[in-house]
Design a protein around this motif. Structure first.
Motif, PDB file in Angstrom:
ATOM      1  N   PHE A 115       0.688  -1.307   0.054  1.00 60.98           N
ATOM      2  CA  PHE A 115       0.020  -0.178   0.089  1.00 60.98           C
ATOM      3  C   PHE A 115       0.682   1.160  -0.083  1.00 60.98           C
ATOM      4  CE2 PHE A 115      -4.273  -1.467   0.011  1.00 60.98           C
ATOM      5  CZ  PHE A 115      -5.149  -0.008   0.078  1.00 60.98           C
ATOM      6  N   GLN A 116       2.264   1.155   0.505  1.00 63.14           N
ATOM      7  CA  GLN A 116       2.977   2.580   0.396  1.00 63.14           C
ATOM      8  C   GLN A 116       3.411   2.876  -0.896  1.00 63.14           C
ATOM      9  OE1 GLN A 116       6.615   1.225   2.148  1.00 63.14           O
ATOM     10  NE2 GLN A 116       7.337   0.072   0.305  1.00 63.14           N
ATOM     11  N   VAL A 117       2.942   2.164  -1.977  1.00 60.15           N
ATOM     12  CA  VAL A 117       3.129   2.750  -3.269  1.00 60.15           C
ATOM     13  C   VAL A 117       2.019   3.880  -3.714  1.00 60.15           C
ATOM     14  CG1 VAL A 117       4.035   0.547  -4.286  1.00 60.15           C
ATOM     15  CG2 VAL A 117       1.653   0.915  -4.257  1.00 60.15           C
ATOM     16  N   PHE A 118       1.000   3.885  -2.827  1.00 61.85           N
ATOM     17  CA  PHE A 118       0.286   5.034  -2.974  1.00 61.85           C
ATOM     18  C   PHE A 118       0.877   6.245  -2.853  1.00 61.85           C
ATOM     19  CE2 PHE A 118      -3.637   2.307  -3.063  1.00 61.85           C
ATOM     20  CZ  PHE A 118      -4.518   2.755  -3.966  1.00 61.85           C
ATOM     21  N   PHE A 119       1.750   6.466  -1.943  1.00 64.89           N
ATOM     22  CA  PHE A 119       2.608   7.585  -1.778  1.00 64.89           C
ATOM     23  C   PHE A 119       3.318   8.238  -3.005  1.00 64.89           C
ATOM     24  CE2 PHE A 119       2.633   5.681   2.558  1.00 64.89           C
ATOM     25  CZ  PHE A 119       2.056   6.883   3.360  1.00 64.89           C
ATOM     26  N   VAL A 120       3.625   7.307  -4.176  1.00 69.99           N
ATOM     27  CA  VAL A 120       3.986   7.766  -5.277  1.00 69.99           C
ATOM     28  C   VAL A 120       2.915   8.749  -6.165  1.00 69.99           C
ATOM     29  CG1 VAL A 120       5.020   7.011  -7.447  1.00 69.99           C
ATOM     30  CG2 VAL A 120       5.519   5.748  -5.341  1.00 69.99           C
ATOM     31  N   SER A 121       1.728   8.556  -5.887  1.00 73.31           N
ATOM     32  CA  SER A 121       0.347   8.894  -6.719  1.00 73.31           C
ATOM     33  C   SER A 121       0.362  10.338  -5.903  1.00 73.31           C
ATOM     34  CB  SER A 121      -0.933   8.021  -6.040  1.00 73.31           C
ATOM     35  OG  SER A 121      -0.739   6.913  -6.674  1.00 73.31           O
ATOM     36  N   LEU A 122       1.173  10.630  -4.975  1.00 75.61           N
ATOM     37  CA  LEU A 122       0.844  12.220  -4.475  1.00 75.61           C
ATOM     38  C   LEU A 122       1.725  12.902  -5.323  1.00 75.61           C
ATOM     39  CD1 LEU A 122       1.375  11.751  -0.502  1.00 75.61           C
ATOM     40  CD2 LEU A 122      -0.475  12.085  -1.894  1.00 75.61           C
ATOM     41  N   PHE A 123       3.048  12.405  -5.922  1.00 74.26           N
ATOM     42  CA  PHE A 123       3.728  13.399  -7.053  1.00 74.26           C
ATOM     43  C   PHE A 123       2.623  13.670  -8.232  1.00 74.26           C
ATOM     44  CE2 PHE A 123       6.941  11.179  -4.508  1.00 74.26           C
ATOM     45  CZ  PHE A 123       7.921  11.992  -4.187  1.00 74.26           C
ATOM     46  N   TYR A 124       1.974  12.640  -8.700  1.00 69.34           N
ATOM     47  CA  TYR A 124       1.119  12.798  -9.859  1.00 69.34           C
ATOM     48  C   TYR A 124       0.038  13.688  -9.556  1.00 69.34           C
ATOM     49  CZ  TYR A 124       4.118   9.187 -11.818  1.00 69.34           C
ATOM     50  OH  TYR A 124       5.280   8.391 -12.251  1.00 69.34           O
ATOM     51  N   LEU A 125      -0.402  13.563  -8.134  1.00 69.93           N
ATOM     52  CA  LEU A 125      -1.542  14.402  -7.869  1.00 69.93           C
ATOM     53  C   LEU A 125      -1.119  15.800  -7.569  1.00 69.93           C
ATOM     54  CD1 LEU A 125      -4.461  14.714  -6.907  1.00 69.93           C
ATOM     55  CD2 LEU A 125      -3.574  14.308  -4.471  1.00 69.93           C
ATOM     56  N   ALA A 126       0.174  16.249  -7.128  1.00 70.43           N
ATOM     57  CA  ALA A 126       0.570  17.599  -7.209  1.00 70.43           C
ATOM     58  C   ALA A 126       0.818  17.973  -8.733  1.00 70.43           C
ATOM     59  CB  ALA A 126       2.061  17.551  -6.348  1.00 70.43           C
ATOM     60  N   SER A 127       1.311  17.274  -9.472  1.00 71.93           N
ATOM     61  CA  SER A 127       1.464  17.541 -10.880  1.00 71.93           C
ATOM     62  C   SER A 127       0.066  17.852 -11.370  1.00 71.93           C
ATOM     63  CB  SER A 127       2.107  16.482 -11.612  1.00 71.93           C
ATOM     64  OG  SER A 127       2.087  16.452 -13.079  1.00 71.93           O
ATOM     65  N   ILE A 161       7.083   2.513 -18.905  1.00 73.81           N
ATOM     66  CA  ILE A 161       8.203   2.464 -20.004  1.00 73.81           C
ATOM     67  C   ILE A 161       9.445   3.176 -19.435  1.00 73.81           C
ATOM     68  CG2 ILE A 161       8.633   3.582 -22.151  1.00 73.81           C
ATOM     69  CD1 ILE A 161       5.474   3.353 -22.626  1.00 73.81           C
ATOM     70  N   MET A 162       9.384   4.146 -18.743  1.00 69.14           N
ATOM     71  CA  MET A 162      10.804   4.834 -18.480  1.00 69.14           C
ATOM     72  C   MET A 162      11.591   4.160 -17.411  1.00 69.14           C
ATOM     73  SD  MET A 162       9.490   8.854 -19.123  1.00 69.14           S
ATOM     74  CE  MET A 162      10.973   9.456 -18.834  1.00 69.14           C
ATOM     75  N   THR A 163      11.025   3.856 -16.449  1.00 66.82           N
ATOM     76  CA  THR A 163      11.713   3.213 -15.276  1.00 66.82           C
ATOM     77  C   THR A 163      11.219   1.806 -14.842  1.00 66.82           C
ATOM     78  OG1 THR A 163      10.279   4.054 -13.577  1.00 66.82           O
ATOM     79  CG2 THR A 163      12.048   5.671 -14.258  1.00 66.82           C
ATOM     80  N   ALA A 164      10.205   1.030 -15.365  1.00 66.31           N
ATOM     81  CA  ALA A 164       9.806   0.006 -14.902  1.00 66.31           C
ATOM     82  C   ALA A 164       9.326   0.016 -13.682  1.00 66.31           C
ATOM     83  CB  ALA A 164      10.629  -1.116 -15.500  1.00 66.31           C
ATOM     84  N   GLY A 165       9.222   1.156 -12.801  1.00 68.68           N
ATOM     85  CA  GLY A 165       8.961   1.070 -11.594  1.00 68.68           C
ATOM     86  C   GLY A 165      10.391   0.956 -10.513  1.00 68.68           C
ATOM     87  N   ALA A 166      11.477   1.231 -11.092  1.00 71.76           N
ATOM     88  CA  ALA A 166      12.596   1.265 -10.434  1.00 71.76           C
ATOM     89  C   ALA A 166      12.888   2.442  -9.705  1.00 71.76           C
ATOM     90  CB  ALA A 166      13.909   0.944 -11.414  1.00 71.76           C
ATOM     91  N   ASN A 167      13.806   2.559  -8.677  1.00 68.09           N
ATOM     92  CA  ASN A 167      14.311   3.559  -7.887  1.00 68.09           C
ATOM     93  C   ASN A 167      13.152   4.410  -7.115  1.00 68.09           C
ATOM     94  OD1 ASN A 167      16.941   3.364  -8.924  1.00 68.09           O
ATOM     95  ND2 ASN A 167      16.247   4.221 -10.745  1.00 68.09           N
ATOM     96  N   GLY A 168      12.213   3.487  -6.723  1.00 70.68           N
ATOM     97  CA  GLY A 168      10.952   3.996  -6.120  1.00 70.68           C
ATOM     98  C   GLY A 168       9.946   4.841  -6.848  1.00 70.68           C
ATOM     99  N   SER A 169       9.818   4.247  -8.085  1.00 73.23           N
ATOM    100  CA  SER A 169       8.842   4.936  -8.870  1.00 73.23           C
ATOM    101  C   SER A 169       7.595   4.062  -9.258  1.00 73.23           C
ATOM    102  CB  SER A 169       9.532   5.433 -10.333  1.00 73.23           C
ATOM    103  OG  SER A 169       9.818   4.359 -10.863  1.00 73.23           O
ATOM    104  N   THR A 170       7.552   2.987  -8.494  1.00 75.10           N
ATOM    105  CA  THR A 170       6.450   1.795  -8.875  1.00 75.10           C
ATOM    106  C   THR A 170       5.309   2.648  -8.371  1.00 75.10           C
ATOM    107  OG1 THR A 170       7.796   0.100  -8.210  1.00 75.10           O
ATOM    108  CG2 THR A 170       5.598  -0.482  -8.103  1.00 75.10           C
ATOM    109  N   THR A 171       4.326   2.291  -9.143  1.00 72.77           N
ATOM    110  CA  THR A 171       2.879   2.863  -8.637  1.00 72.77           C
ATOM    111  C   THR A 171       2.064   1.851  -8.473  1.00 72.77           C
ATOM    112  OG1 THR A 171       2.137   2.724 -11.190  1.00 72.77           O
ATOM    113  CG2 THR A 171       3.252   4.728 -10.458  1.00 72.77           C
ATOM    114  N   PRO A 207      16.249   8.329  -6.385  1.00 69.13           N
ATOM    115  CA  PRO A 207      14.986   8.317  -5.715  1.00 69.13           C
ATOM    116  C   PRO A 207      14.370   9.695  -5.361  1.00 69.13           C
ATOM    117  CG  PRO A 207      16.442   6.585  -4.920  1.00 69.13           C
ATOM    118  CD  PRO A 207      17.275   7.630  -5.684  1.00 69.13           C
ATOM    119  N   ASP A 208      15.283  10.632  -4.894  1.00 66.42           N
ATOM    120  CA  ASP A 208      14.760  11.941  -4.717  1.00 66.42           C
ATOM    121  C   ASP A 208      14.106  12.741  -5.813  1.00 66.42           C
ATOM    122  OD1 ASP A 208      15.089  11.507  -2.157  1.00 66.42           O
ATOM    123  OD2 ASP A 208      17.213  12.224  -2.217  1.00 66.42           O
ATOM    124  N   LEU A 209      14.373  12.450  -7.169  1.00 66.24           N
ATOM    125  CA  LEU A 209      14.328  13.096  -8.375  1.00 66.24           C
ATOM    126  C   LEU A 209      13.507  12.384  -9.303  1.00 66.24           C
ATOM    127  CD1 LEU A 209      17.727  14.692  -9.310  1.00 66.24           C
ATOM    128  CD2 LEU A 209      15.862  15.916  -8.128  1.00 66.24           C
TER     129      LEU A 209
END
Length: 289
Positions: free
Chosen positions: A65-77, A231-241, A150-152
């Motif tokens: 469930f922690q992958v939902f935090f990644v959605s916050l970046f897209y929500l801000a975007s 396509i760009m990262t396949a979810g690597a480096n903390g970008s898994t949605t 992971p920070d970028l």
């Protein structure tokens, strides 16, 4: 007999759309619900029934469930995207030079295939690539790991999403603004209303249902983003949605039952968000029917 035929005619026209709706929407959802209650691997003819165990595992494993935090970046975007789209739609709704050209420039990224966009921006974000070259013109030197840090990485991917989907919200807002009768703008100008007052008191209230629709698209899109990060990262480096994780559960780890439960949870969240939005921003047109 004639009266009966008159009543039955609309249903005859609806028969084919309803058949497609049942076949390609409700039947797959029903199958998905059934799969979520089993421990199916996607290949075996046997589907052991486990009841709510998949949902219990989903809610008791923080890593799922922690992958939902990644959605916050897209929500801000998405929030920035809505503001920019409303700004450009407002400006281009008035008579400005090269208005048609700027409309095309803003909407064109939405027409490009997502896979092509992913590969183009892979080169754009390469260390020492296009973005670093542009930054050097402004005195920012060095090679940045835009997709490796992971920070970028999530900010970079969210920026790509903003660029791609800005045109969709722009077209929605522009169409809504242009549907407001021109006489209202003329009356506002005669009363001495500035452009800002016209935006605040005429445009924003007049297109509120469309803003609500755009908000639903932004929230649901931020929760279900898949194409660009896969396509760009396949979810690597903390970008898994959440969707990338669901796909991996189904096709990499052969946990179709757990993946189906995750898909049902995502569907429930999107429906809940849509319901809340409809309660907060009701469709004004529905009151007129």
């Amino acid at each position: 007999m004639r009266r009966l035929t008159t009543k039955a005619t609309p249903w005859l026209f609806l028969l084919v759309p309803l058949a497609f709706l049942l076949t390609f929407t409700y039947a797959p959802v029903a199958n998905l619900v059934w799969y979520s209650l089993t421990k199916w691997d996607g290949f075996s003819p046997e589907m052991p029934f486990v009841g709510p165990d998949n949902y219990a595992e989903l809610f008791t494993r923080p890593d799922l469930f922690q992958v939902f935090f990644v959605s916050l970046f897209y929500l801000a975007s998405g929030a920035v995207q809505m503001v920019l789209a409303l700004y450009f739609a407002t400006v281009l709704s008035f008579n400005v030079r090269f208005r048609a050209f700027f409309k095309g420039v803003l909407f064109f990224p939405y027409l490009i295939n997502g896979v092509a966009i992913g590969f183009v921006f892979l080169y754009f974000f390469q260390p020492g690539g296009t973005l670093d070259s542009v930054l050097r013109l402004f005195g920012v030197h060095g090679q940045h790991l835009w997709l490796g840090d992971p920070d970028l990485v999530n900010w970079s991917l969210a920026g790509v999403s903003l660029w791609r989907y800005l045109g969709l919200n722009f077209v929605l807002f522009l169409g809504a603004i242009q549907s407001i009768p021109g006489e209202i703008y003329e009356a506002a100008e005669l009363d001495g209303a500035s452009r800002w007052r016209q935006v605040r008191h005429l445009i924003v209230p007049g297109i509120r249902p469309v803003i609500g629709l755009s908000a639903i698209l932004v929230v649901s899109g931020s929760l279900s983003v898949f194409e660009i990060p896969y396509i760009m990262t396949a979810g690597a480096n903390g970008s898994t949605t959440f969707v990338i994780q669901t796909v991996k559960l189904a096709f990499q780890f052969n946990k179709v039952g757990l993946a189906s439960a995750a898909a049902i949870v995502l569907l429930a969240i999107v429906l809940l968000v849509s319901w809340v939005q409809r309660r907060l921003v009701p469709d004004e047109g529905a009151d007129l029917v």
